[in-house]
Design a protein around this motif. Structure first.
Motif, PDB file in Angstrom:
ATOM      1  N   UNK A 155       0.177  -4.906   8.104  1.00 19.68           N
ATOM      2  CA  UNK A 155       1.542  -5.065   8.630  1.00 19.68           C
ATOM      3  C   UNK A 155       2.430  -3.944   8.101  1.00 19.68           C
ATOM      4  N   UNK A 156       3.299  -3.436   8.976  1.00 17.77           N
ATOM      5  CA  UNK A 156       4.374  -2.541   8.552  1.00 17.77           C
ATOM      6  C   UNK A 156       5.692  -3.304   8.626  1.00 17.77           C
ATOM      7  N   UNK A 157       6.418  -3.366   7.508  1.00 13.64           N
ATOM      8  CA  UNK A 157       7.757  -3.952   7.484  1.00 13.64           C
ATOM      9  C   UNK A 157       8.751  -2.814   7.676  1.00 13.64           C
ATOM     10  N   UNK A 158       9.528  -2.878   8.755  1.00  9.91           N
ATOM     11  CA  UNK A 158      10.324  -1.722   9.170  1.00  9.91           C
ATOM     12  C   UNK A 158      11.787  -2.116   9.355  1.00  9.91           C
ATOM     13  N   UNK A 159      12.684  -1.397   8.688  1.00  2.52           N
ATOM     14  CA  UNK A 159      14.116  -1.572   8.924  1.00  2.52           C
ATOM     15  C   UNK A 159      14.447  -1.041  10.315  1.00  2.52           C
ATOM     16  N   UNK A 160      15.230  -1.796  11.074  1.00  2.00           N
ATOM     17  CA  UNK A 160      15.513  -1.376  12.446  1.00  2.00           C
ATOM     18  C   UNK A 160      16.404  -0.133  12.485  1.00  2.00           C
TER      19      UNK A 160
ATOM     20  N   UNK B 218      17.127   9.476  11.537  1.00  4.96           N
ATOM     21  CA  UNK B 218      18.349  10.250  11.277  1.00  4.96           C
ATOM     22  C   UNK B 218      19.628   9.636  11.841  1.00  4.96           C
ATOM     23  N   UNK B 219      19.562   8.740  12.846  1.00  2.00           N
ATOM     24  CA  UNK B 219      20.796   8.275  13.491  1.00  2.00           C
ATOM     25  C   UNK B 219      21.238   6.910  13.002  1.00  2.00           C
ATOM     26  N   UNK B 220      20.358   6.147  12.365  1.00  2.00           N
ATOM     27  CA  UNK B 220      20.722   4.823  11.885  1.00  2.00           C
ATOM     28  C   UNK B 220      21.020   3.838  12.986  1.00  2.00           C
ATOM     29  N   UNK B 221      20.336   3.976  14.137  1.00  2.00           N
ATOM     30  CA  UNK B 221      20.560   3.043  15.252  1.00  2.00           C
ATOM     31  C   UNK B 221      19.332   2.162  15.450  1.00  2.00           C
ATOM     32  N   UNK B 222      18.379   2.625  16.243  1.00  2.00           N
ATOM     33  CA  UNK B 222      17.212   1.784  16.523  1.00  2.00           C
ATOM     34  C   UNK B 222      15.899   2.487  16.213  1.00  2.00           C
ATOM     35  N   UNK B 223      15.906   3.369  15.193  1.00  2.00           N
ATOM     36  CA  UNK B 223      14.679   4.105  14.858  1.00  2.00           C
ATOM     37  C   UNK B 223      13.512   3.177  14.535  1.00  2.00           C
ATOM     38  N   UNK B 224      13.821   2.050  13.876  1.00  2.00           N
ATOM     39  CA  UNK B 224      12.748   1.126  13.536  1.00  2.00           C
ATOM     40  C   UNK B 224      12.087   0.527  14.763  1.00  2.00           C
ATOM     41  N   UNK B 225      12.881   0.263  15.781  1.00  2.00           N
ATOM     42  CA  UNK B 225      12.333  -0.273  17.025  1.00  2.00           C
ATOM     43  C   UNK B 225      11.466   0.763  17.727  1.00  2.00           C
ATOM     44  N   UNK B 226      11.946   2.001  17.765  1.00  2.00           N
ATOM     45  CA  UNK B 226      11.155   3.088  18.350  1.00  2.00           C
ATOM     46  C   UNK B 226       9.856   3.277  17.564  1.00  2.00           C
ATOM     47  N   UNK B 227       9.957   3.181  16.237  1.00  2.00           N
ATOM     48  CA  UNK B 227       8.762   3.311  15.398  1.00  2.00           C
ATOM     49  C   UNK B 227       7.763   2.196  15.697  1.00  2.00           C
ATOM     50  N   UNK B 228       8.264   0.978  15.889  1.00  2.00           N
ATOM     51  CA  UNK B 228       7.382  -0.145  16.210  1.00  2.00           C
ATOM     52  C   UNK B 228       6.631   0.110  17.509  1.00  2.00           C
ATOM     53  N   UNK B 229       7.322   0.656  18.503  1.00  2.00           N
ATOM     54  CA  UNK B 229       6.670   0.964  19.772  1.00  2.00           C
ATOM     55  C   UNK B 229       5.627   2.064  19.607  1.00  2.00           C
ATOM     56  N   UNK B 230       5.932   3.063  18.782  1.00  2.00           N
ATOM     57  CA  UNK B 230       4.968   4.134  18.505  1.00  2.00           C
ATOM     58  C   UNK B 230       3.728   3.581  17.806  1.00  2.00           C
ATOM     59  N   UNK B 231       3.953   2.712  16.817  1.00  2.00           N
ATOM     60  CA  UNK B 231       2.824   2.113  16.098  1.00  2.00           C
ATOM     61  C   UNK B 231       1.964   1.293  17.052  1.00  2.00           C
ATOM     62  N   UNK B 232       2.609   0.581  17.980  1.00  2.00           N
ATOM     63  CA  UNK B 232       1.852  -0.206  18.959  1.00  2.00           C
ATOM     64  C   UNK B 232       0.942   0.657  19.807  1.00  2.00           C
TER      65      UNK B 232
ATOM     66  N   UNK C 216       0.808  -1.216   0.000  1.00  2.00           N
ATOM     67  CA  UNK C 216       0.000   0.000   0.000  1.00  2.00           C
ATOM     68  C   UNK C 216       0.840   1.264   0.000  1.00  2.00           C
ATOM     69  N   UNK C 217       2.066   1.208   0.545  1.00  2.00           N
ATOM     70  CA  UNK C 217       2.876   2.412   0.616  1.00  2.00           C
ATOM     71  C   UNK C 217       4.321   2.103   0.921  1.00  2.00           C
ATOM     72  N   UNK C 218       5.194   3.056   0.591  1.00  2.00           N
ATOM     73  CA  UNK C 218       6.632   2.939   0.842  1.00  2.00           C
ATOM     74  C   UNK C 218       7.094   4.156   1.626  1.00  2.00           C
ATOM     75  N   UNK C 219       8.073   3.954   2.521  1.00  2.00           N
ATOM     76  CA  UNK C 219       8.566   5.046   3.364  1.00  2.00           C
ATOM     77  C   UNK C 219      10.078   4.918   3.512  1.00  2.00           C
ATOM     78  N   UNK C 220      10.718   6.038   3.856  1.00  2.00           N
ATOM     79  CA  UNK C 220      12.165   6.055   3.992  1.00  2.00           C
ATOM     80  C   UNK C 220      12.638   6.363   5.399  1.00  2.00           C
ATOM     81  N   UNK C 221      11.745   6.856   6.257  1.00  2.00           N
ATOM     82  CA  UNK C 221      12.110   7.237   7.619  1.00  2.00           C
ATOM     83  C   UNK C 221      10.869   7.157   8.499  1.00  2.00           C
ATOM     84  N   UNK C 222      11.016   7.316   9.824  1.00  2.00           N
ATOM     85  CA  UNK C 222       9.858   7.175  10.707  1.00  2.00           C
ATOM     86  C   UNK C 222       8.710   8.114  10.371  1.00  2.00           C
TER      87      UNK C 222
END
Length: 396
Positions: free
Chosen positions: A227-232, A236-250, A207-213
């Motif tokens: 489902x959102x498939x998220x790179x961890x 901007x920092x390339x550390x754990x943004x995907x994990x933070x995003x997963x928690x926000x989505x939850x 349904x959509x593509x994204x490059x950042x949170x």
């Protein structure tokens, strides 16, 4: 054009989203078959709702209706009838406006047609976008209101037309949820587009593509995917943004599952992901992207409320010497079964892996749940057992 000249009509501009890319994926023969099936579907719905096919140009179609309500019902009927068996990934976007077009030589011209086409340009596959006047006309029909409703309006600029215009998305009850719908977030275009292409080939609707949170949140708000498939690691920092995003989505979108993809094995991240929300979560190593059946199975399990942990993580945990705590009561066989449950395997898949029966697996799973003091009924016991397993082996 009988009955249209000089009359107030509602026009729909409909076209296939990403038709060129779809042609490339399907090949010419399959694409022509899919297009013929779609046009047959369109013709049958037009007949049912008193519409007229004004013209067709490739996969784009201009349709006219005597009323906004007839146009809306036709548009929704077409969307409900998709996807096609010949092309599960074919998605149609629609724009709709009401006015008095100029009828000349079996064609319609003028601002009404242009506005409908520009509104369609804003739509994504599977969407029906309408102008403010269509919404006003539809609201006069109490019966229609129970079938079709509208999201909050937004003001937009339409290319070539002066001023700002109200546009709304029509919504309707979807009796069959259809293909799994995903949004993919990865700052690498190669990975992002590659995963999208693989999933589309398997009938998953991207349904959509994204490059950042931030762009990920916008796509989720717009499409509400399964489902959102998220790179961890994302900007901007390339550390754990995907994990933070997963928690926000939850927190903000609990109905959306999240499958995090990681370049490396990071047990602490995997545990943190499933700890925060015990269902509809998954953690896979990016290498699994090339194993399409593993990736597809994980997407399906997360979409259906499951919890999936990469098999390599489970394998490494299993090899650790005798974890204590709540797992100490389990036999070697039971620990093996629990490890397979942690991978997200169903009872049938576990039985096949262990060369036993489904009943035997269910019996062993029941013993595991009892020993871990997970006595509540339901699928949540599997998720709770995975959490228990991860916590114990991570600290062992």
């Amino acid at each position: 054009m009988a009955g249209i000249a000089g009359a107030t009509v509602t026009v729909i501009f409909a076209d296939v989203e990403g038709s060129t890319a779809l042609l490339e994926r399907l090949g010419q023969a399959r694409w022509m078959k899919a297009l013929a099936e779609y046009e047959g579907l369109l013709a049958s719905r037009l007949d049912a709702h008193g519409g007229t096919l004004v013209k067709a140009l490739g996969d784009g179609h201009l349709l006219a209706f005597p009323s906004a309500n007839a146009a809306l019902r036709c548009a929704v009927d077409v969307q409900r009838a998709l996807p096609l068996t010949t092309a599960p990934d074919l998605r149609v976007r629609m724009g709709m406006h009401t006015g008095e077009p100029v009828a000349l030589e079996d064609d319609l011209h003028g601002r009404t047609v242009v506005k409908a086409a520009r509104i369609a340009d804003l739509a994504h596959g599977g969407e029906v976008l309408v102008s403010g006047i269509v919404r006003e006309l539809a609201e006069t029909d109490a019966d229609l209101e129970e079938e079709i409703w509208f999201e909050e309006s937004r003001e937009v600029e339409l290319r070539g037309l002066r001023g700002r215009h109200l546009v709304l998305a029509a919504q309707w009850q979807r009796a069959d949820r259809g293909p799994i719908r995903v949004v993919i977030a990865d700052d690498s275009a190669i990975v992002r587009d590659g995963v999208a292409a693989l999933l589309r080939e398997c009938g998953v609707h991207v349904a959509g593509l994204a490059t950042d949170p931030d762009s990920l949140y916008r796509e989720i708000e717009r499409h509400r995917p399964d489902v959102a498939l998220v790179d961890i690691r994302m900007p901007p920092t390339g550390t754990n943004e995907g994990l933070v995003a997963a928690e926000h989505i939850g927190r903000e979108y609990p109905e959306v599952g999240v499958l995090v993809l990681s370049q490396y094995l990071e047990l602490a991240y995997a545990l943190r992901l499933v700890e925060g929300q015990e269902a509809r979560r998954g953690y896979l190593i990016k290498d699994r992207v090339g194993e399409i059946e593993t990736l597809l199975d994980a997407v399906r399990r997360v979409a259906n409320g499951g919890c999936v942990v990469d098999p390599e993580i489970v394998e490494r945990l299993v090899t650790r010497a005798g974890a204590g705590g709540p797992l100490a009561e389990l036999s070697g066989r039971e620990r093996e079964v629990l490890g397979l449950i942690a991978e997200g395997l169903s009872d049938e898949a576990i039985a096949e892996r262990l060369q036993t029966t489904r009943d035997a697996v269910q019996s062993e799973a029941g013993q595991i749940f009892d020993k871990l003091d997970l006595r509540d009924e339901g699928a949540d016991r599997r998720v709770a057992a995975v959490l228990t397993y991860l916590r114990a082996t991570a600290s062992g």
